[in-house]
Motif scaffolding. Sequence first.
Motif, PDB file in Angstrom:
ATOM      1  N   ALA A 303     -21.298 -30.236  -5.273  1.00  0.00           N
ATOM      2  CA  ALA A 303     -21.085 -31.534  -5.914  1.00  0.00           C
ATOM      3  C   ALA A 303     -20.809 -32.470  -4.817  1.00  0.00           C
ATOM      4  O   ALA A 303     -20.543 -33.658  -4.950  1.00  0.00           O
ATOM      5  N   GLY A 304     -20.016 -31.802  -3.619  1.00  0.00           N
ATOM      6  CA  GLY A 304     -19.451 -32.443  -2.686  1.00  0.00           C
ATOM      7  C   GLY A 304     -17.917 -32.294  -2.436  1.00  0.00           C
ATOM      8  O   GLY A 304     -17.473 -32.662  -1.413  1.00  0.00           O
ATOM      9  N   LEU A 305     -17.377 -31.482  -3.287  1.00  0.00           N
ATOM     10  CA  LEU A 305     -15.822 -31.268  -2.949  1.00  0.00           C
ATOM     11  C   LEU A 305     -15.769 -30.323  -1.900  1.00  0.00           C
ATOM     12  O   LEU A 305     -16.578 -29.301  -1.913  1.00  0.00           O
ATOM     13  N   LYS A 306     -15.031 -30.288  -1.032  1.00  0.00           N
ATOM     14  CA  LYS A 306     -14.687 -29.327   0.131  1.00  0.00           C
ATOM     15  C   LYS A 306     -14.017 -28.129  -0.686  1.00  0.00           C
ATOM     16  O   LYS A 306     -13.272 -28.186  -1.769  1.00  0.00           O
ATOM     17  N   PRO A 307     -14.366 -27.082  -0.225  1.00  0.00           N
ATOM     18  CA  PRO A 307     -13.990 -25.709  -0.729  1.00  0.00           C
ATOM     19  C   PRO A 307     -12.360 -25.558  -1.356  1.00  0.00           C
ATOM     20  O   PRO A 307     -12.169 -25.071  -2.488  1.00  0.00           O
ATOM     21  N   PRO A 308     -11.526 -25.966  -0.244  1.00  0.00           N
ATOM     22  CA  PRO A 308     -10.107 -25.972  -0.601  1.00  0.00           C
ATOM     23  C   PRO A 308      -9.766 -26.936  -1.952  1.00  0.00           C
ATOM     24  O   PRO A 308      -9.066 -26.583  -2.847  1.00  0.00           O
ATOM     25  N   TYR A 309     -10.303 -27.984  -2.113  1.00  0.00           N
ATOM     26  CA  TYR A 309     -10.169 -28.794  -3.038  1.00  0.00           C
ATOM     27  C   TYR A 309     -10.901 -28.450  -4.244  1.00  0.00           C
ATOM     28  O   TYR A 309     -10.253 -28.356  -5.360  1.00  0.00           O
TER      29      TYR A 309
END
Length: 332
Positions: A303-309
């Motif tokens: 969906a667009g979130l970076k993996p750490p977030y």
Amino acid sequence: MIYAVAFIMAFTTVLLLMPLFSKLAAKLDFTDKPTERKKHTFPVPMAGGLVMFIAFAVGFILFVAVGPVVLPNMVRGSMDTTGLWALIPGATMIVGIGLIDDFSKTRGRDFPVWPRLMIHILAAVLAFAAGIRFTGFMNPFTDNYVYFHIGLQFVITVLWFVGLVTVFNFMDGLDGLAGSLAMLSGCTLFIVAVTMNQSDSAFMAVLFVGVITGFLRHNLPPAKVFMGDSGAYLLGYLLAAISLHGAFKQATVISVMIPILAMGVPIFDSVLVVVRRLLARQPAHKPDTTSNITHIHFRLVKAGLKPPYAMALIVLVSACLNLTAIILMLVF
């Protein structure tokens, strides 16, 4: 203070052993290599599971197996090690089959699911035979303890063990995710055990939190070490054993809900994943692919979130569920 000593010992043992085993894993090519599905850019040693097992086993022997003999009376008086003799042999089986699975993956092969499942079931049966089991619940209306038939006890116990082993393996998809979720669950079970004056469960929980905290030192993004299937299996198996030997002992309606809430994110996510895959007539045990995304962590990344977030968001939700579990215990 003695719990702090146990935590520091477990944490320090992992910190000391991890660099050594990581170098050995790299030398033996026991590494997770980048693929289309795995986005890390270099081979990562899969030494985490074995190191966590060694650290936990050493701490278990010192503080639980030998603990009732040498610990202060204030702690020894509430120790109940009945059935815990099966914990380390069961964990050895779990980690052993996980290492075989990991080795197969390092050579580009998939290890068959049925041998893994059989070992998971055998480890659960060993725990059940030792007395680590769900026996029943307290009727809130009559205050009488309702014992389940031995067959039902067996089925529930095996499903709990195998289920948690599976769900934590499912959640090991982003750096630090499975370890962070397991650490939160371990903290909750530790608080529950201390509140209920269950020193045996408290020591197991604090050792569990200690080894995971040490591991996360190397596994938070960007990960330098992976736990592998051996580590994910170990987390699920130990959490199942600690909860059955601790929180589930009370078997009130609230105490039964505490472990379920504490491990709510991996449990709910895995149930939804299995349902989706079965409805789509796909194998429930197969990992997600780029064209078939069902796990919440991969869906967030897509969906667009970076993996750490994405990892941080899931851990935040899990923290809220764990806090809810602790509040319920304190209030009721």
